[in-house]
Design a protein around this motif. Sequence first.
Motif, mmCIF file in Angstrom:
data_model
loop_
_atom_site.group_PDB
_atom_site.id
_atom_site.type_symbol
_atom_site.label_atom_id
_atom_site.label_comp_id
_atom_site.label_asym_id
_atom_site.label_seq_id
_atom_site.Cartn_x
_atom_site.Cartn_y
_atom_site.Cartn_z
ATOM 1 N N HIS A 1 0.839 -1.211 0.000
ATOM 2 C CA HIS A 1 0.000 0.000 0.000
ATOM 3 C C HIS A 1 0.868 1.252 0.000
ATOM 4 O O HIS A 1 0.557 2.240 -0.656
ATOM 5 N N ARG B 1 -10.829 -2.412 6.934
ATOM 6 C CA ARG B 1 -11.273 -1.020 6.728
ATOM 7 C C ARG B 1 -11.819 -0.812 5.304
ATOM 8 O O ARG B 1 -12.741 -0.021 5.100
ATOM 9 N N ALA B 2 -11.247 -1.513 4.343
ATOM 10 C CA ALA B 2 -11.647 -1.312 2.946
ATOM 11 C C ALA B 2 -13.132 -1.619 2.721
ATOM 12 O O ALA B 2 -13.708 -1.187 1.726
ATOM 13 N N GLY C 1 -15.825 5.266 3.427
ATOM 14 C CA GLY C 1 -14.480 5.673 3.052
ATOM 15 C C GLY C 1 -13.654 6.074 4.249
ATOM 16 O O GLY C 1 -13.111 7.181 4.313
ATOM 17 N N GLN D 1 -6.188 1.192 3.273
ATOM 18 C CA GLN D 1 -7.375 0.406 2.902
ATOM 19 C C GLN D 1 -7.073 -1.093 3.001
ATOM 20 O O GLN D 1 -7.024 -1.804 1.998
#
Length: 363
Positions: A22, A102-103, A108, A113
Amino acid sequence: GEEPKTLPDYAAWKERTALIVHSANTMETRRDAIGQGVVTPSDRLFVRNNLPTPPASIVANRDAWEVRIEGVKNPKTLTIGDLKEIGVSTVASVLQCSGNGRAFFPHGAGGTQWSVGAAGCILWTGVPLKDVVEALGGPVDGAMYITSTGGETLPEGLDPKTVKVERSVPTRAMESALLAWGMNDEPLPLTHGGPLRMVVPGYYGVNNVKYVKNVAFTKEQTDVKIQASSYRVRDVGKKGSPDQPSMWEMNVKSWVTSPLTSGRKGRNMIYGVAFGGTVSLDKIEVSLDGGKNWQQARFLGPDLGPYAWRPFVLAADLAPGEYRIVSRATDTKGNSQPEGRIDNERGYGHNGWSDHGVTVTVS
Ligand code: MSS
């Protein structure tokens, strides 16, 4: 943003193809690379750093690393060499970031993510914290928290309280906490907090302070940002504050790891992982129709204790078609994963079974 192609230097030893990179500070295990093992290979374990990694020189002479123990009757600075004379134990526990999943939040939630891969099951070797504390006369009266401080050099020009990695957990965690110098039977890599890390089995990742240099028994929680307002569960749109729940004990959770998209008609082995945080598991169920009907799956491999995850498998004979495969774990206290998620500002603690499911086409 665009996925960086290379691993950062401090994590260059990792298996690139097993990871989603990420950022230079955040890498997760790909869902199809989690595998069916009881322990996560170190080179596949996710990485999450809030600050730049300390220089490799801190692991050059591991036994010389010092940790200060305060808030005990006889405060003392001990080296890893000293700790190794006090005691040793190995504990399997799941390391999972508070924001794993979390994604899946539709609002959002800010931050990395993470899908399912900010988690792994690790064998930690080190000295039980309670043995160290006992050797130093026990905690001072009125101690409520164990406060651990990370050994990073703080960036200049910033208020230390806004950047320092320092976490307080309730003293009930002392029963299982470990000052660990080993990971999966090897010296603890710098990437994962070597030479010494606070391990709090069953607690979210953030409490497992890397390169730990200070451990204090305190009456209050630390007032640094990462404790006071970050890692707090609150409604969407709200600011973090100390009165909100802190990310301490993990909740019961599971997800399918294979198959993820397609299968062939006939016998399919459905694999996944499940864990109960600080509570051992009672059962794991799998549904092939999005949660209408459930079948009990079977745990695979040895049970490494209450804090470990358990790989599971269900043999399913499938006709061609589309299947929504979901899993639901239940712990021995009767806690089960909920169907939905509890929306919260930072997308913490998601253990809803529906979002974690996969849609598989069998042909
Ligand atoms: N420690 C330190 N010192 N620093 C940092 O940054 N982070 C956290 C933990 N510890 C840190 C520490 C987090 S946040 C997490 S997850 C973890 O860690 C991770 O780990 P690895 O080994 O995987 O990297 Mo979230 O809840």
